[in-house]
Write a protein that holds these residues in place. Sequence first.
Motif, PDB file in Angstrom:
ATOM      1  N   GLU A   1       0.634  -1.262  -0.100  1.00  0.00           N
ATOM      2  CA  GLU A   1       0.095  -0.022   0.032  1.00  0.00           C
ATOM      3  C   GLU A   1       0.916   1.362   0.106  1.00  0.00           C
ATOM      4  O   GLU A   1       0.212   2.387  -0.181  1.00  0.00           O
ATOM      5  CB  GLU A   1      -0.761   0.015   1.591  1.00  0.00           C
ATOM      6  CG  GLU A   1      -1.881  -1.169   1.130  1.00  0.00           C
ATOM      7  CD  GLU A   1      -2.881  -0.978   2.373  1.00  0.00           C
ATOM      8  OE1 GLU A   1      -3.245   0.065   2.778  1.00  0.00           O
ATOM      9  OE2 GLU A   1      -3.097  -2.130   2.961  1.00  0.00           O
ATOM     10  N   LEU A   2       2.229   1.136   0.349  1.00  0.00           N
ATOM     11  CA  LEU A   2       3.080   2.431   0.390  1.00  0.00           C
ATOM     12  C   LEU A   2       3.343   2.921  -0.800  1.00  0.00           C
ATOM     13  O   LEU A   2       3.512   2.072  -2.128  1.00  0.00           O
ATOM     14  CB  LEU A   2       4.323   1.935   1.103  1.00  0.00           C
ATOM     15  CG  LEU A   2       4.052   1.405   2.643  1.00  0.00           C
ATOM     16  CD1 LEU A   2       5.585   1.077   3.237  1.00  0.00           C
ATOM     17  CD2 LEU A   2       3.369   2.378   3.515  1.00  0.00           C
ATOM     18  N   LYS A   3       3.666   4.091  -1.389  1.00  0.00           N
ATOM     19  CA  LYS A   3       4.062   4.684  -2.406  1.00  0.00           C
ATOM     20  C   LYS A   3       5.432   4.011  -3.093  1.00  0.00           C
ATOM     21  O   LYS A   3       5.511   4.094  -3.959  1.00  0.00           O
ATOM     22  CB  LYS A   3       4.205   6.186  -2.177  1.00  0.00           C
ATOM     23  CG  LYS A   3       4.514   7.055  -3.420  1.00  0.00           C
ATOM     24  CD  LYS A   3       4.486   8.416  -3.233  1.00  0.00           C
ATOM     25  CE  LYS A   3       4.615   9.192  -4.277  1.00  0.00           C
ATOM     26  NZ  LYS A   3       4.566  10.875  -4.303  1.00  0.00           N
ATOM     27  N   HIS A   4       6.231   3.729  -2.206  1.00  0.00           N
ATOM     28  CA  HIS A   4       7.494   3.108  -2.475  1.00  0.00           C
ATOM     29  C   HIS A   4       7.814   2.226  -1.034  1.00  0.00           C
ATOM     30  O   HIS A   4       7.875   2.788  -0.084  1.00  0.00           O
ATOM     31  CB  HIS A   4       8.592   4.128  -2.926  1.00  0.00           C
ATOM     32  CG  HIS A   4       9.887   3.521  -2.905  1.00  0.00           C
ATOM     33  ND1 HIS A   4      10.327   2.628  -4.171  1.00  0.00           N
ATOM     34  CD2 HIS A   4      10.937   3.584  -2.316  1.00  0.00           C
ATOM     35  CE1 HIS A   4      11.680   2.211  -3.913  1.00  0.00           C
ATOM     36  NE2 HIS A   4      11.664   2.474  -3.078  1.00  0.00           N
ATOM     37  N   CYS A   5       8.420   0.855  -1.302  1.00  0.00           N
ATOM     38  CA  CYS A   5       9.141   0.448  -0.293  1.00  0.00           C
ATOM     39  C   CYS A   5      10.434  -0.400  -0.566  1.00  0.00           C
ATOM     40  O   CYS A   5      10.322  -1.170  -1.600  1.00  0.00           O
ATOM     41  CB  CYS A   5       8.228  -0.665   0.340  1.00  0.00           C
ATOM     42  SG  CYS A   5       8.637  -1.686   1.897  1.00  0.00           S
ATOM     43  N   GLY A   6      11.597   0.111  -0.128  1.00  0.00           N
ATOM     44  CA  GLY A   6      12.776  -0.525  -0.719  1.00  0.00           C
ATOM     45  C   GLY A   6      13.104  -1.731   0.020  1.00  0.00           C
ATOM     46  O   GLY A   6      11.981  -2.570   0.330  1.00  0.00           O
ATOM     47  N   GLU A   7      14.257  -2.556  -0.003  1.00  0.00           N
ATOM     48  CA  GLU A   7      14.435  -3.584   0.441  1.00  0.00           C
ATOM     49  C   GLU A   7      14.730  -3.560   1.959  1.00  0.00           C
ATOM     50  O   GLU A   7      15.366  -2.652   2.614  1.00  0.00           O
ATOM     51  CB  GLU A   7      16.113  -4.136  -0.230  1.00  0.00           C
ATOM     52  CG  GLU A   7      15.487  -4.199  -1.813  1.00  0.00           C
ATOM     53  CD  GLU A   7      14.603  -5.293  -2.077  1.00  0.00           C
ATOM     54  OE1 GLU A   7      14.816  -6.294  -1.585  1.00  0.00           O
ATOM     55  OE2 GLU A   7      13.714  -5.284  -3.105  1.00  0.00           O
ATOM     56  N   ASN A   8      14.765  -4.854   2.647  1.00  0.00           N
ATOM     57  CA  ASN A   8      15.030  -4.735   4.101  1.00  0.00           C
ATOM     58  C   ASN A   8      14.263  -3.935   4.983  1.00  0.00           C
ATOM     59  O   ASN A   8      14.860  -3.320   5.764  1.00  0.00           O
ATOM     60  CB  ASN A   8      16.573  -4.746   4.221  1.00  0.00           C
ATOM     61  CG  ASN A   8      17.133  -5.460   5.455  1.00  0.00           C
ATOM     62  OD1 ASN A   8      16.491  -6.348   5.763  1.00  0.00           O
ATOM     63  ND2 ASN A   8      18.133  -4.903   5.750  1.00  0.00           N
ATOM     64  N   VAL A   9      13.117  -3.945   4.534  1.00  0.00           N
ATOM     65  CA  VAL A   9      12.186  -2.870   5.469  1.00  0.00           C
ATOM     66  C   VAL A   9      11.315  -3.656   6.237  1.00  0.00           C
ATOM     67  O   VAL A   9      10.862  -4.727   5.863  1.00  0.00           O
ATOM     68  CB  VAL A   9      11.260  -1.905   4.664  1.00  0.00           C
ATOM     69  CG1 VAL A   9      10.088  -1.400   5.476  1.00  0.00           C
ATOM     70  CG2 VAL A   9      12.181  -1.260   3.748  1.00  0.00           C
TER      71      VAL A   9
END
Length: 186
Positions: free
Chosen positions: A11-19
């Motif tokens: 649902e996030l606009k952007h989600c990187g790695e290892n979050v």
Amino acid sequence: MIGWNESIKKELKHCGENVFIANNVLFTNPSEVVLHDNVRIDPFCLITTKLEVGSYVQICSHTVLGGGKDQKITLGNWSFIGYSSKLFTASEDYSGDYGPVNEFWGSNKIYRGDITFGDYSGIASDVMVFPKVNIPTGCTVGAKSFVYTKNNLEEWSVFIGNPIKFHKLRNKGNVIKLSKDKDWLK
């Protein structure tokens, strides 16, 4: 159940790695949240404003990042927010000159503004930050402090108290060295 919430990432606009986002973190506007790599948001956090988080950032439990969808909190790389801290991108005027209640019920005056943390900056536990604050690169704020727009914070310094005051310089060289040390990151 306490654990990590994988479904909110979609649902996030952007989600990187290892979050890592705890199951009981509440986002009122997840589509306005950008999380880069290596981010951890601990349990019982409330996020009601736009948020952009750099890499290697921790937001500790019981933190409130509030103020509504029109303002933004930006956290630079290697920044942190300590336990039970509160950051508000909007605050009402309680003088009585504009009304007794918030804009939901009446027409009180609201002060609004973004909050920005530079790289390597952060706040300790139970710190309150008001709108239009910039915490510069390398600057940290000690526990139980109050930060508002008229404070003159400086890079690579530690500030403490209420009213806030300069405490000491930070070890810039060591902080940057540790941020690049792959063995230390394990």
